[in-house]
Design a protein around this motif. Sequence first.
Motif, mmCIF file in Angstrom:
data_model
loop_
_atom_site.group_PDB
_atom_site.id
_atom_site.type_symbol
_atom_site.label_atom_id
_atom_site.label_comp_id
_atom_site.label_asym_id
_atom_site.label_seq_id
_atom_site.Cartn_x
_atom_site.Cartn_y
_atom_site.Cartn_z
ATOM 1 N N ALA A 64 0.814 -1.209 0.000
ATOM 2 C CA ALA A 64 0.000 0.000 0.000
ATOM 3 C C ALA A 64 0.852 1.266 0.000
ATOM 4 O O ALA A 64 1.928 1.293 0.581
ATOM 5 C CB ALA A 64 -0.917 0.003 1.212
ATOM 6 N N GLN A 65 0.345 2.308 -0.670
ATOM 7 C CA GLN A 65 0.990 3.609 -0.601
ATOM 8 C C GLN A 65 0.506 4.361 0.632
ATOM 9 O O GLN A 65 1.254 5.068 1.285
ATOM 10 C CB GLN A 65 0.684 4.430 -1.863
ATOM 11 N N THR A 66 -0.798 4.177 0.928
ATOM 12 C CA THR A 66 -1.368 4.809 2.109
ATOM 13 C C THR A 66 -1.852 3.723 3.061
ATOM 14 O O THR A 66 -2.590 2.823 2.666
ATOM 15 C CB THR A 66 -2.571 5.696 1.713
ATOM 16 N N VAL A 67 -1.394 3.811 4.287
ATOM 17 C CA VAL A 67 -1.813 2.839 5.285
ATOM 18 C C VAL A 67 -3.005 3.420 6.040
ATOM 19 O O VAL A 67 -2.884 4.452 6.686
ATOM 20 C CB VAL A 67 -0.670 2.568 6.279
ATOM 21 N N VAL A 68 -4.162 2.759 5.917
ATOM 22 C CA VAL A 68 -5.322 3.210 6.675
ATOM 23 C C VAL A 68 -5.480 2.288 7.877
ATOM 24 O O VAL A 68 -5.650 1.089 7.722
ATOM 25 C CB VAL A 68 -6.599 3.179 5.807
ATOM 26 N N VAL A 69 -5.380 2.865 9.065
ATOM 27 C CA VAL A 69 -5.451 2.035 10.260
ATOM 28 C C VAL A 69 -6.916 1.882 10.664
ATOM 29 O O VAL A 69 -7.535 2.799 11.171
ATOM 30 C CB VAL A 69 -4.635 2.653 11.413
ATOM 31 N N LYS A 85 5.688 6.047 3.712
ATOM 32 C CA LYS A 85 4.298 5.818 3.314
ATOM 33 C C LYS A 85 3.384 6.805 4.027
ATOM 34 O O LYS A 85 3.690 7.283 5.110
ATOM 35 C CB LYS A 85 3.873 4.396 3.687
ATOM 36 N N ARG A 86 2.232 7.055 3.406
ATOM 37 C CA ARG A 86 1.229 7.885 4.078
ATOM 38 C C ARG A 86 0.427 7.020 5.039
ATOM 39 O O ARG A 86 0.276 5.813 4.845
ATOM 40 C CB ARG A 86 0.281 8.534 3.070
ATOM 41 N N VAL A 108 -5.728 11.738 12.041
ATOM 42 C CA VAL A 108 -4.429 12.262 11.625
ATOM 43 C C VAL A 108 -4.012 11.614 10.314
ATOM 44 O O VAL A 108 -4.088 10.401 10.167
ATOM 45 C CB VAL A 108 -3.355 11.983 12.700
ATOM 46 N N GLU A 109 -3.622 12.450 9.337
ATOM 47 C CA GLU A 109 -3.056 11.925 8.098
ATOM 48 C C GLU A 109 -1.663 12.500 7.961
ATOM 49 O O GLU A 109 -1.475 13.706 8.118
ATOM 50 C CB GLU A 109 -3.901 12.343 6.902
ATOM 51 N N GLY A 110 -0.712 11.659 7.669
ATOM 52 C CA GLY A 110 0.645 12.175 7.568
ATOM 53 C C GLY A 110 1.565 11.122 7.003
ATOM 54 O O GLY A 110 1.124 10.147 6.387
ATOM 55 N N ILE A 111 2.861 11.319 7.236
ATOM 56 C CA ILE A 111 3.851 10.427 6.648
ATOM 57 C C ILE A 111 4.589 9.692 7.767
ATOM 58 O O ILE A 111 4.948 10.296 8.792
ATOM 59 C CB ILE A 111 4.835 11.226 5.768
#
Lengths: 284, 325
Positions: A165-170, A192-193, A248-251
Amino acid sequence: MIRGVLLCGYALLFIKLLLSGNLTNYIVPKMLPFIYFATFTILLLGSIQIWRKEEDGCCHHCEGGHHVPKTVGQSIRVYGVFIVPLLIGFMFSNYVLDSALAAKRGVQLGGREISEENKQMVEQFLEDPEGYMQNIDNQIENIMQDEGTEKVEKQEQLKEDLLEAQTVVVNDDKYVSTLNFINEQIDAMIGKRIEITGFVFRERDFAADEFVVARYGLTCCVADATVYGILVKTDQAAKWENDTWVKVEGIIDETTYRERFVPVIIKPSVTVVNAPDQPYVYEY
Amino acid sequence: MEKVVGKKGDLASLILFISIMTLFLFGDVLVKEVNVPSFALQVGTIFLSILLEAIPFILLGVFASSLIQTFVSEQMVQKWIPKRPIVALVPAAVVGALLPICECAIIPVVRRLITKGMPLHVGVVIMVTAPILNPVVFASTYYAFSANMSIVYGRMGIAFVASLIIGLIVYVIFRNHLPLKSIKHSHDHHVNSRLTATLTHAVDEFFDVGRYLIIGAFVASFFQVVIHREILVEVGQHEIIGPALMMGFAYVLSLCSEADAFVAASFTSTFAPASLLAFLIYGPMIDFKNTLMMLAYFRRRFVVIFIGVVTTVVYVCVYIFHFIG
């Protein structure tokens, strides 16, 4: 008679908690079948107790076995303690643990020792990312072969998804395992985001630009609640008070805390959100 | 109820019933205005959660115990158990391992089996193995410590060895005594059916043990909220104090053995493996909650000696493991 009424009281408490959905503020949903069983039996036993009284009470000849109190004073002493849980349950069942208790339990930020070995791993990754990933894949395969169970497979699936994944959604249902994985494979995850929701919490020794997005994870009941979270670094940290629910969205990056490497979210965009219906996560 | 109480008892029940109904309907509305300190709320919440979790299992234990009381005869028990006392220890540990029961449910069952003629030391072995050597606990320990399998196998292995030693010591000390609170059994309720007898027993036992459970759960939840875990960290790595400290911690927390692995896992970074093992083995065998439950069933002297034996054996076993491993 008093016993019968008390038992019915407990049955009512269970029913109220079930109906209001507040039961999950105390114990995890997977225990529900046991609670249904308990509600049913207690109600049954209570009814029988009330009804049994008509038959001239049968139990005074159990000498030495069980003590049935003889006077009102004794009854209060014996049955008084049974009323306390009812009071708490009927009156305060919508309380949710907050950061005050988290401060005493400490938050699980994961992390690893700052040691030679770790530095080597980082270097290894920097020199040859593909070879390193291959290595990890092999390790995962080995684990796969060892354990064929469904749950383990699900975990492995999660790991592969996260690596790609490029973006990890928890998500709530994989909250703890996702954070654990970010920990274990931090080198692959840096850059990753990430998207994560939780309440704001600070340890006493946090710097002014740090806070944690955290959730309570329950295994059986609130008594074993453990705080899992990930560090966030931003200049604006002071804007969000403890116990505020935020998304929170970030790197993903890595920093040091208490002489350990821990994962951190940098360059975050933080939005305040409403507390979720299920403030706790129930993963195991 | 009793004739002595008579009308007063009925009145009290009525008042109680009305107050419970009021609480049921309006409980949360009533407290909207009141400002309760969050400390009290935390204690209350944890207290109730321990109870809610324990009650179904205590009911199960109490039912199993009443079924045994009603349907199993002394002769049956004596036929099943090996004649040689030492030989009986191993099957007892295996029985404990097969029963997927936690510490709340096993105590009523074991005490009932003892009144039916099971030797005390055999009962004790079942009592200490059932909550640890059990498939559900193995699974939860595995998920919590999948990165560190020596903890998983260490927990199961040491628990097995320690339980045999505990059984042996209990056999030596209490060879001819039965430390139960009530050995006399005049339970011939001239009741029409065995079902009614079973249910009656279940209610009596539920109230006997419930009182102790409530007090135990309350004290445990108080400790849960008061103890600042950072304090533990200071001495966590010490190889002599560490395990002892974690045993004390397990004792006051009174966690269910199915969940304690995750709490232990949260200490992985600060405690040595031996300390974690001490926590994971001692907690299910003895904690505050089940000490009080045992006091409901066993004589005080036995409970004190039993705790002493378990504490020593677990500590020594973990210590030896620390040096071998």
